[in-house]
Structure formats: C-alpha cells, structure tokens
Design a protein around this motif. Structure first.
Motif, PDB file in Angstrom:
ATOM      1  N   ARG A   1      -4.740  21.745  27.346  1.00  9.19           N
ATOM      2  CA  ARG A   1      -3.870  22.070  28.476  1.00  9.19           C
ATOM      3  C   ARG A   1      -4.756  22.236  29.694  1.00  9.19           C
ATOM      4  NH1 ARG A   1       1.087  24.427  29.969  1.00  9.19           N
ATOM      5  NH2 ARG A   1       1.808  24.285  27.809  1.00  9.19           N
TER       6      ARG A   1
ATOM      7  N   ASP B   1      -2.582  14.784  25.505  1.00  6.33           N
ATOM      8  CA  ASP B   1      -2.831  14.325  24.138  1.00  6.33           C
ATOM      9  C   ASP B   1      -4.006  13.351  24.162  1.00  6.33           C
ATOM     10  OD1 ASP B   1      -2.828  13.371  21.563  1.00  6.33           O
ATOM     11  OD2 ASP B   1      -0.851  12.432  21.681  1.00  6.33           O
TER      12      ASP B   1
ATOM     13  N   ALA C   1       2.884  12.145  33.639  1.00  8.59           N
ATOM     14  CA  ALA C   1       3.286  11.940  32.242  1.00  8.59           C
ATOM     15  C   ALA C   1       4.745  11.523  32.195  1.00  8.59           C
ATOM     16  CB  ALA C   1       3.073  13.219  31.441  1.00  8.59           C
ATOM     17  N   ALA C   2       5.128  10.855  31.109  1.00  9.35           N
ATOM     18  CA  ALA C   2       6.529  10.516  30.906  1.00  9.35           C
ATOM     19  C   ALA C   2       7.324  11.812  30.720  1.00  9.35           C
ATOM     20  CB  ALA C   2       6.675   9.608  29.687  1.00  9.35           C
TER      21      ALA C   2
ATOM     22  N   GLN D   1      -0.753  21.324  32.371  1.00  9.66           N
ATOM     23  CA  GLN D   1      -0.309  20.039  31.838  1.00  9.66           C
ATOM     24  C   GLN D   1      -0.887  19.816  30.450  1.00  9.66           C
ATOM     25  OE1 GLN D   1      -1.905  16.328  33.561  1.00  9.66           O
ATOM     26  NE2 GLN D   1       0.194  15.634  33.794  1.00  9.66           N
ATOM     27  N   GLU D   2      -0.020  19.505  29.490  1.00 11.31           N
ATOM     28  CA  GLU D   2      -0.469  19.164  28.145  1.00 11.31           C
ATOM     29  C   GLU D   2      -0.980  17.730  28.130  1.00 11.31           C
ATOM     30  OE1 GLU D   2      -0.663  21.055  25.529  1.00 11.31           O
ATOM     31  OE2 GLU D   2       0.427  22.826  26.219  1.00 11.31           O
TER      32      GLU D   2
ATOM     33  N   GLY E   1       9.135  14.844  29.425  1.00  7.79           N
ATOM     34  CA  GLY E   1       9.219  15.443  28.102  1.00  7.79           C
ATOM     35  C   GLY E   1       8.082  15.098  27.170  1.00  7.79           C
ATOM     36  N   GLN E   2       7.071  14.346  27.663  1.00  7.58           N
ATOM     37  CA  GLN E   2       5.960  13.924  26.826  1.00  7.58           C
ATOM     38  C   GLN E   2       4.649  14.491  27.372  1.00  7.58           C
ATOM     39  OE1 GLN E   2       6.294  12.054  23.992  1.00  7.58           O
ATOM     40  NE2 GLN E   2       8.507  12.169  24.328  1.00  7.58           N
ATOM     41  N   PRO E   3       3.677  14.765  26.475  1.00  9.57           N
ATOM     42  CA  PRO E   3       2.364  15.159  26.983  1.00  9.57           C
ATOM     43  C   PRO E   3       1.718  14.006  27.733  1.00  9.57           C
ATOM     44  CG  PRO E   3       2.252  14.752  24.620  1.00  9.57           C
ATOM     45  CD  PRO E   3       3.713  14.703  24.999  1.00  9.57           C
ATOM     46  N   ALA E   4       0.873  14.342  28.687  1.00 13.75           N
ATOM     47  CA  ALA E   4       0.141  13.311  29.418  1.00 13.75           C
ATOM     48  C   ALA E   4      -0.866  12.644  28.490  1.00 13.75           C
ATOM     49  CB  ALA E   4      -0.565  13.921  30.618  1.00 13.75           C
ATOM     50  N   ARG E   5      -1.264  11.447  28.865  1.00  7.67           N
ATOM     51  CA  ARG E   5      -2.266  10.711  28.100  1.00  7.67           C
ATOM     52  C   ARG E   5      -3.414  10.339  29.030  1.00  7.67           C
ATOM     53  NH1 ARG E   5      -3.497   9.854  23.377  1.00  7.67           N
ATOM     54  NH2 ARG E   5      -3.185   7.618  23.076  1.00  7.67           N
TER      55      ARG E   5
ATOM     56  N   GLN F   1      -5.872  17.900  21.529  1.00  7.08           N
ATOM     57  CA  GLN F   1      -5.047  18.109  22.711  1.00  7.08           C
ATOM     58  C   GLN F   1      -5.661  19.214  23.550  1.00  7.08           C
ATOM     59  OE1 GLN F   1      -1.107  19.064  21.336  1.00  7.08           O
ATOM     60  NE2 GLN F   1      -0.791  17.060  20.374  1.00  7.08           N
TER      61      GLN F   1
END
Length: 263
Positions: free
Chosen positions: A52, A59, A139-140, A56-57, A142-146, A50
């Motif tokens: 940042r 994954d 990102a969705a 933005q986090e 509450g979810q980390p970006a992909r 992962q």
C-alpha cells in the motif's frame, strides 16, 4: 551515485542504485528480474506480493503488464508519435494538441518557432513528465493498481539501448513504474562500438549546437565494446525509491540517513 541539482520528494543528489546485467538475455528477462525482486521483497515485508503506497493498493505479482511509450502518450495526451520525427515535427504535434512549449534551455529566451533551441527529448519530456507519468498510477475501478513497464522508447531517447529489430524508430529500453514513480531504467544493451561512437559524436554536436557543455568521449568504454561484449540485458534500479514504496514513505528523506539539504 550522484546527480547534480536534483532535490525533492523523489530525488536526492546522492542516491543508491542496484545495477545488474545478464549475458545472452534480452531486456524482457531483466524486466522479469525486477518484477520477481520487488514481489519477493513485498512478500517479506507485508506477507504478500502487494503493498500500500499513499493509500493505493498495488499488486506486484509477476508478470507485470507492458505498455509502449507511443501507446501511453496517445492514451494520456492524445498525441501520436513514431520516434523518427524531427524535433520541429514533434513540437508541431505538441503545440497542435494544446500543450505549452518547453521551458527555455541554457539561458536562452525561447525555443523559436522551429524549436531549434530544444532537443527532441526536451519537447517529449515537457509533456511526458507532467501528463503521462502521473497517469500511470491509475487503477481500474475496484481493482488494485498494477506496475507498468513502459517499452519501445523513441529512438532519440536511445541512451545505451540497441534498436528494436524491424522497428528502428524505437529502441529496446524499458522503465518500470509503480504508483506513477519511476523505479528503474533498463536496456537491451547496445554492444556495437561503431553505433555507440556515432551516437556519442551526434550527442556532442547537439550539445555544442545548444550551447551546453560538451564532455569528452569515454574511449575506454568504446574500446571495451570493440573488444567484444555478448548480447545482454541490463538495468539500474533506484534502491531508495524501492524502499519508499515498500515502507509507504512520502519523501525520500524518510529512507535516507540524511539528505543534501541537511548537510
């Protein structure tokens, strides 16, 4: 590598590329290589696959999700494209969706109602770069970006990619995006000398029609294809951009010894 006239937060005229090919493998195997490489490097730097970037986090755990170009353009622009439209038909769709015409090309004052001064990619990228690329970073909740791997590129953007079996309006090209930043460009490599020559002749005629410089064909390259190249996948990955992502650098100058404007 060098690219003329590009200088900005994500561009420098001189840049570093990591390029590799896999014989008897397709584009998806090489896209998997990219995901594994990035995940491993993130784990070395950050302890996990992962990172940042700009708050933005992200994954990076493989496999990375894929999205066709047609799906991405429809999702973020409301445009339905096939890949076998004429330039005039594509321009009509872009105008009907409320997007402005592309900027003038090669010093011409405009494109004309039929778009004759533009190529297919001029029209496509006038929408894609401003409205699709930035949206790929979302990102969705509450979810980390992909990361997103864009696949099934329209045939006019074929470059060195082979047509997709059963869907000749698109080609086996992929680009991986992280935080909306294009990281790599890869293909199911076109190994057909006849088809590659046809494309080069067509591209030269198109450039001449639009008043752009026409470059000589690389006959050594075509000769190598004629000699024989196995089915292969290949990719070119931007090392400087990968370092930007791993180190949370806002500007490419932060990962270079010096940039072109510092010379």
């Amino acid at each position: 590598m060098f690219r003329h006239g590009e200088l900005g937060p994500h561009h420098n005229p001189e840049f570093t590329m990591l390029e590799w090919y896999r014989a008897y493998a397709d584009w998806s195997a090489v896209a998997g290589d990219v995901a594994e490489l990035c995940a491993e490097l993130a784990a070395v730097v950050h302890g996990l696959p992962q990172l940042r970037y700009r708050g933005q986090e992200i994954d990076l755990t493989p496999p990375w999700p894929t999205l066709s170009v047609a799906e991405a353009v429809h999702r973020h622009c409301g445009l339905s494209i096939r890949g076998d439209e004429s330039t005039a038909e594509l321009l009509e769709k872009v105008r009907a969706a409320g997007f402005p015409d592309p900027p003038p090309v090669a010093g011409r004052s405009g494109g004309g109602a039929d778009g004759s001064a533009w190529s297919w990619d001029d029209v496509f990228f006038s929408v894609f770069l401003d409205h699709v690329e930035p949206a790929l970073a979302a990102a969705a909740p509450g979810q980390p970006a992909r990361p997103v791997v864009l696949i099934d590129w329209p045939a006019p953007l074929c470059a060195l990619a082979r047509p997709k079996p059963g869907a000749p309006q698109v080609v086996e090209r992929f680009e991986a995006y992280l935080a909306g930043l294009e990281l790599c460009n890869g293909f199911g490599e076109l190994c057909d000398e006849v088809e590659q020559r046809r494309r080069l002749v067509h591209d030269a005629a198109e450039r001449a029609r639009r008043g752009l410089p026409v470059y000589p064909r690389d006959e050594r390259f075509l000769g190598a294809l004629a000699e024989g190249m196995p089915p292969s996948g290949g990719v070119a990955l931007g090392v400087d951009r990968l370092l930007m992502l791993l180190l949370d650098a806002a500007h490419i100058r932060e990962v270079l010894s010096f940039t072109a404007d510092e010379l």
